[in-house]
Design a protein around this motif. Structure first.
Motif, PDB file in Angstrom:
ATOM      1  N   UNK A 118     -20.545  29.525 -34.594  1.00 61.19           N
ATOM      2  CA  UNK A 118     -19.344  30.311 -34.296  1.00 61.19           C
ATOM      3  C   UNK A 118     -18.186  29.424 -33.855  1.00 61.19           C
ATOM      4  N   UNK A 119     -18.479  28.364 -33.121  1.00 59.48           N
ATOM      5  CA  UNK A 119     -17.428  27.451 -32.667  1.00 59.48           C
ATOM      6  C   UNK A 119     -16.861  26.649 -33.832  1.00 59.48           C
ATOM      7  N   UNK A 120     -17.719  26.265 -34.754  1.00 56.90           N
ATOM      8  CA  UNK A 120     -17.267  25.496 -35.917  1.00 56.90           C
ATOM      9  C   UNK A 120     -16.333  26.330 -36.780  1.00 56.90           C
ATOM     10  N   UNK A 121     -16.724  27.566 -37.074  1.00 57.58           N
ATOM     11  CA  UNK A 121     -15.897  28.386 -37.960  1.00 57.58           C
ATOM     12  C   UNK A 121     -14.604  28.809 -37.269  1.00 57.58           C
ATOM     13  N   UNK A 122     -14.651  28.971 -35.948  1.00 51.22           N
ATOM     14  CA  UNK A 122     -13.419  29.310 -35.224  1.00 51.22           C
ATOM     15  C   UNK A 122     -12.410  28.179 -35.339  1.00 51.22           C
ATOM     16  N   UNK A 167     -15.234  17.470 -34.040  1.00 54.01           N
ATOM     17  CA  UNK A 167     -14.355  17.648 -32.881  1.00 54.01           C
ATOM     18  C   UNK A 167     -15.009  18.512 -31.805  1.00 54.01           C
ATOM     19  N   UNK A 168     -15.728  19.557 -32.225  1.00 53.62           N
ATOM     20  CA  UNK A 168     -16.415  20.409 -31.249  1.00 53.62           C
ATOM     21  C   UNK A 168     -17.481  19.626 -30.501  1.00 53.62           C
ATOM     22  N   UNK A 189     -13.750  20.225 -45.770  1.00 49.64           N
ATOM     23  CA  UNK A 189     -13.188  19.174 -44.930  1.00 49.64           C
ATOM     24  C   UNK A 189     -12.880  19.701 -43.533  1.00 49.64           C
ATOM     25  N   UNK A 190     -12.329  20.912 -43.453  1.00 52.70           N
ATOM     26  CA  UNK A 190     -11.995  21.486 -42.153  1.00 52.70           C
ATOM     27  C   UNK A 190     -13.250  21.773 -41.337  1.00 52.70           C
ATOM     28  N   UNK A 191     -14.296  22.240 -41.995  1.00 47.97           N
ATOM     29  CA  UNK A 191     -15.528  22.531 -41.259  1.00 47.97           C
ATOM     30  C   UNK A 191     -16.200  21.257 -40.757  1.00 47.97           C
ATOM     31  N   UNK A 192     -16.188  20.206 -41.561  1.00 47.14           N
ATOM     32  CA  UNK A 192     -16.769  18.938 -41.109  1.00 47.14           C
ATOM     33  C   UNK A 192     -15.968  18.366 -39.941  1.00 47.14           C
TER      34      UNK A 192
END
Length: 208
Positions: free
Chosen positions: A45-49, A32-33, A24-27
């Motif tokens: 890298x931006x998604x996982x950050x 949002x990114x 859920x957080x990654x989606x």
């Protein structure tokens, strides 16, 4: 679409709950990114950050950035599909209670819920209506399917059965998508909500 991170330290969540939270957080991070950077400008890298997970965790759940995007898109299409189901259920309840609303009023209710949902979830809306163009044919096909279901819902409301009437439904959906997309790109959510009246009037002229 936001999802809170897991609590630090020991917790009593199952493995399935942990995986679901990470997903859920990654989606949410993907959506949002992309509001800020677009599909092309958003690396893994931006998604996982933003999600607060490792690269290994990302690739345990998604094959690629595009796979993550497709699944975020599916989340958005599920939301829109539920809206259409609610609209259909609402018509059945009205009929059971003594008669449905007139078609223009039914359409206005559907449109109100649709626009409010997009304004309340702008990141998810942008995934579905804006960034989808950069994500390849699979993403576009999903968008086309949902737009088709929206047109079918409008056709059911107005009992649009002739070729001309069905074309009017498709044109109304296309006009709605284009106008909504414009306001999502500029970030003007008040203008997005304000589309309800002119689009309802357009539906009256095309199908009333």
């Amino acid at each position: 679409m936001s999802s809170a991170p897991l609590p630090s330290g020991r917790h009593h969540l199952s493995r399935e709950q942990v995986v679901a939270s990470q997903r859920s957080r990654m989606l949410a991070a993907m959506a949002e990114a992309m509001m800020e950077k677009g599909y092309v400008g958003t690396p893994v890298a931006e998604i996982i950050r933003r999600a607060g997970v490792s690269r290994e965790t990302f690739y345990q759940q998604f094959r690629s950035k595009q796979d993550c995007f497709i699944q975020a898109l599916d989340t958005g299409t599920d939301v829109l599909a539920r809206l259409l189901e609610l609209a259909a259920d609402d018509r059945l309840e009205q009929a059971a209670a003594g008669g449905p609303l007139a078609p223009p009023a039914q359409f206005r209710r559907l449109l109100h819920i649709y626009l409010r949902t997009l304004a309340d979830e702008p990141a998810l809306a942008r995934v579905f209506l804006v960034e989808v163009y950069a994500a390849g044919p699979e993403a576009m096909e999903r968008r086309r399917e949902v737009q088709g279901r929206f047109a079918e819902a409008i056709a059911d409301i107005f009992d649009a059965r002739t070729p001309d009437a069905r074309f009017a439904c498709d044109a109304l959906v296309a006009a709605t998508a284009q106008l909504v997309t414009t306001h999502l790109v500029t970030g003007d959510l008040d203008a997005l909500r304000a589309l309800e009246e002119p689009l309802a009037e357009l539906a009256d002229r095309l199908l009333g």
